[in-house]
Design a protein around this motif. Structure first.
Motif, short mmCIF file in Angstrom:
data_model
loop_
_atom_site.label_atom_id
_atom_site.label_comp_id
_atom_site.label_asym_id
_atom_site.label_seq_id
_atom_site.Cartn_x
_atom_site.Cartn_y
_atom_site.Cartn_z
N ILE A 215 56.17 16.03 27.30
CA ILE A 215 57.19 15.03 27.60
C ILE A 215 56.53 13.83 28.28
CG2 ILE A 215 57.80 16.09 29.83
CD1 ILE A 215 60.72 15.18 29.26
N VAL A 216 56.92 12.63 27.87
CA VAL A 216 56.29 11.43 28.39
C VAL A 216 57.27 10.26 28.37
CG1 VAL A 216 55.41 10.75 26.11
CG2 VAL A 216 54.25 9.90 28.15
N GLU A 217 57.17 9.40 29.38
CA GLU A 217 57.81 8.10 29.32
C GLU A 217 56.87 7.19 28.53
OE1 GLU A 217 60.10 6.87 33.19
OE2 GLU A 217 58.21 7.79 33.77
N PRO A 218 57.27 6.65 27.41
CA PRO A 218 56.34 5.82 26.64
C PRO A 218 55.86 4.59 27.40
CG PRO A 218 58.58 5.70 25.75
CD PRO A 218 58.56 6.82 26.74
N GLN A 227 46.36 0.69 24.65
CA GLN A 227 46.29 0.67 23.20
C GLN A 227 45.71 1.99 22.68
OE1 GLN A 227 44.19 -2.68 21.61
NE2 GLN A 227 44.67 -2.21 19.48
N GLY A 228 46.44 2.62 21.80
CA GLY A 228 45.99 3.86 21.19
C GLY A 228 46.41 5.12 21.91
N PHE A 229 46.95 5.00 23.14
CA PHE A 229 47.30 6.21 23.89
C PHE A 229 48.46 6.97 23.25
CE2 PHE A 229 49.85 8.32 27.24
CZ PHE A 229 48.95 9.33 27.57
N LEU A 230 49.57 6.29 23.00
CA LEU A 230 50.72 6.96 22.39
C LEU A 230 50.38 7.45 20.99
CD1 LEU A 230 53.66 4.64 23.52
CD2 LEU A 230 52.96 6.82 24.52
N GLU A 231 49.63 6.64 20.24
CA GLU A 231 49.24 7.04 18.89
C GLU A 231 48.37 8.30 18.94
OE1 GLU A 231 49.93 2.59 18.84
OE2 GLU A 231 48.99 4.06 20.18
N GLY A 232 47.45 8.34 19.90
CA GLY A 232 46.59 9.51 20.04
C GLY A 232 47.35 10.74 20.48
N TYR A 240 48.55 20.09 16.39
CA TYR A 240 48.81 21.44 16.89
C TYR A 240 50.26 21.87 16.69
CZ TYR A 240 44.24 21.73 19.19
OH TYR A 240 42.89 21.81 19.45
N GLU A 241 51.07 21.02 16.07
CA GLU A 241 52.50 21.29 15.85
C GLU A 241 53.22 21.56 17.17
OE1 GLU A 241 52.71 24.38 12.91
OE2 GLU A 241 52.29 22.98 11.27
N ILE A 242 52.91 20.72 18.16
CA ILE A 242 53.57 20.78 19.46
C ILE A 242 54.63 19.68 19.50
CG2 ILE A 242 53.26 20.51 21.95
CD1 ILE A 242 50.33 21.32 21.52
N PRO A 243 55.88 20.01 19.79
CA PRO A 243 56.92 18.97 19.87
C PRO A 243 56.60 17.94 20.95
CG PRO A 243 57.91 21.15 19.73
CD PRO A 243 56.44 21.37 19.94
N LEU A 244 56.76 16.67 20.58
CA LEU A 244 56.55 15.55 21.50
C LEU A 244 57.90 14.96 21.87
CD1 LEU A 244 54.70 13.51 22.97
CD2 LEU A 244 54.62 12.20 20.83
N ILE A 245 58.16 14.89 23.18
CA ILE A 245 59.42 14.35 23.70
C ILE A 245 59.16 12.99 24.33
CG2 ILE A 245 61.36 14.71 25.28
CD1 ILE A 245 60.48 17.74 25.32
N PHE A 246 59.85 11.97 23.87
CA PHE A 246 59.85 10.68 24.56
C PHE A 246 61.08 10.60 25.47
CE2 PHE A 246 57.28 7.40 21.85
CZ PHE A 246 56.13 8.15 22.06
N ASP A 247 60.85 10.41 26.74
CA ASP A 247 61.95 10.16 27.67
C ASP A 247 62.23 8.67 27.65
OD1 ASP A 247 63.71 9.84 29.73
OD2 ASP A 247 62.52 10.91 31.23
N GLU A 248 63.30 8.30 26.95
CA GLU A 248 63.65 6.89 26.78
C GLU A 248 64.92 6.52 27.55
OE1 GLU A 248 62.50 4.31 24.09
OE2 GLU A 248 61.90 5.65 22.45
N ALA A 260 61.55 2.27 22.73
CA ALA A 260 60.10 2.10 22.79
C ALA A 260 59.42 2.69 21.56
CB ALA A 260 59.55 2.75 24.06
N GLN A 261 59.98 3.74 21.00
CA GLN A 261 59.37 4.34 19.80
C GLN A 261 59.39 3.37 18.63
OE1 GLN A 261 62.26 7.46 17.95
NE2 GLN A 261 62.76 7.34 20.14
#
Length: 272
Positions: A215-218, A227-232, A240-248, A260-261
């Protein structure tokens, strides 16, 4: 004179205060912890708001940089919002059952937000992030969640880890931000440094068999993503097929209509 609500230069001695406002403050001290709603320590009572300004009970005017901590994006007492609310009042306001207005809103959110296929309405951001973390744990059948140091995801026990750490702990060790959080939860939260893709990737690699989601705030508080952090982050979680959560809760419908996405062009699996 105008003052700034939320500004660092605000000084109580610069304004007048009526007996009526002082009386309300005394009453608040008897029935509210610390005499307030827990958000500001300013010794004032707000009476009304219009647009970007609010007035206290003594008639002092402020520029409101807080705007309800975010939801008042079109200002206080906006005429279009007021008209819509007044039109609905005669038909009722809160229903436990599904209604057409909720369906229309969900349809609009799905159209706007890139990751959204379906919508679950929540009462608060705290509730939304709690549900999101629970959902990825249920989906992956794993327990650990990775969050970023300094990131704020509401007031649930899982989220209140290493937001304002007081100790220099090695990553990914978590530190509770308040008393009252069970010690058993510390080991279920992994902490990574925001904008450090190398360290984050190493933590994910190490805990892949236990990690339910990230989970991350973008845009974390005042920190824009490098630059490149969110993309990476998207790349390694997808690998790894790990769900990514954006806290928006903060960035949604503000950075762009799609959040932000949409602004950064990085689509998570879930957003709040």
């Amino acid at each position: 004179m105008n003052y700034s609500l939320g500004g660092e230069g605000f000084k109580m001695e610069n304004r007048t205060q009526t007996g009526h406002e002082k009386d309300i403050l005394q009453r608040a001290a008897k029935v509210l912890p610390q005499g307030s709603l827990g958000n500001l320590n300013y010794d004032l009572i707000i009476n009304r708001g219009k647009g970007s300004h609010v007035w206290d009970e003594s008639g002092n005017e402020y520029i409101d940089y807080l705007l309800g901590s975010g939801p008042m994006v079109v200002g206080h007492a906006n005429s279009s919002v007021m008209e819509a609310v007044l039109n609905q009042l005669n038909s009722g306001t809160t229903f436990f059952a599904t209604n057409e207005k909720s369906v229309e809103l969900a349809e609009e959110i799905v159209k706007a937000v890139p990751c959204a296929d379906k919508v679950r309405f929540c009462s608060t951001g705290t509730e939304a992030t709690l549900y999101a973390m629970r959902a990825v744990r249920a989906f992956t059948k794993k327990d650990k969640i990775l969050k970023f140091e300094g990131g704020y995801h509401g007031m649930n026990d899982y989220a209140l880890m290493s937001m304002l750490p007081s100790k220099l702990l090695d990553f990914p060790q978590a530190e509770p931000d308040t008393a009252g959080i069970p010690k058993s939860l510390q080991s279920e939260m992994l902490i990574a440094p925001f904008n450090d893709l190398e360290t984050t990737s190493a933590i994910i690699d190490r805990y892949i068999d236990e990690l339910a989601g990230v989970i991350v705030e973008p845009f974390q508080r005042l920190l824009p993503p490098k630059q490149g952090f969110l993309e990476g982050l998207r790349e390694i979680t997808s690998h790894y097929e790990i769900p990514l959560i954006f806290d928006e809760v903060v960035t949604g419908f503000r950075f762009s209509y799609g959040g932000a996405q949409d602004y950064y062009g990085v689509v998570p699996d879930i957003c709040t």
